[in-house]
Design an enzyme around this catalytic site. Structure first.
Site, PDB file in Angstrom:
ATOM      1  N   LEU A  14      10.196  -0.804  -2.279  1.00  0.00           N
ATOM      2  CA  LEU A  14      10.329   0.131  -1.155  1.00  0.00           C
ATOM      3  C   LEU A  14       8.939   0.538  -0.693  1.00  0.00           C
ATOM      4  CD1 LEU A  14      13.249   2.594  -2.029  1.00  0.00           C
ATOM      5  CD2 LEU A  14      13.180   0.851  -0.252  1.00  0.00           C
ATOM      6  N   HIS A  15       8.300  -0.317   0.051  1.00  0.00           N
ATOM      7  CA  HIS A  15       6.957  -0.062   0.546  1.00  0.00           C
ATOM      8  C   HIS A  15       7.033   0.433   1.984  1.00  0.00           C
ATOM      9  CE1 HIS A  15       6.773  -3.735   3.017  1.00  0.00           C
ATOM     10  NE2 HIS A  15       7.602  -4.199   2.090  1.00  0.00           N
TER      11      HIS A  15
END
Length: 91
Positions: A14-15
């Protein structure tokens, strides 16, 4: 309240780009959505908070959805995660 557990499929977790997609998605829903990982939680309206969770590829995260459109939101979030948040090159 709906609760959904998903596995993050994106290679980099989850960047920034998936977090941005979550923020964008949150603007079009009525429900409140919190994502939790490793004892930390974040409202999906905050890109920085989502990224700060540190959820990497294969991490199991819990989504808590509460509001009038929670069933639809739970389904859409599951689809978003399954589809790599629209970044299929990262799967």
């Amino acid at each position: 309240m709906q609760e959904v557990i998903t596995k993050i499929l994106n290679k980099v977790g989850l960047h920034a780009r998936p977090a941005k997609e979550l923020v964008k998605f949150s603007k079009g829903i009525q429900s409140s959505v919190t994502v939790s990982y490793n004892g930390k939680s974040a409202n999906i309206k905050s890109m920085m908070a989502v990224m700060a969770l540190g959820a990497k590829q294969d991490a199991e995260v819990t989504w808590k959805i509460e509001g009038p459109d929670e069933a639809e939101v739970a389904q859409k979030i599951t689809e978003m995660v399954t589809n790599g948040f629209g970044f299929s090159e990262e799967l």
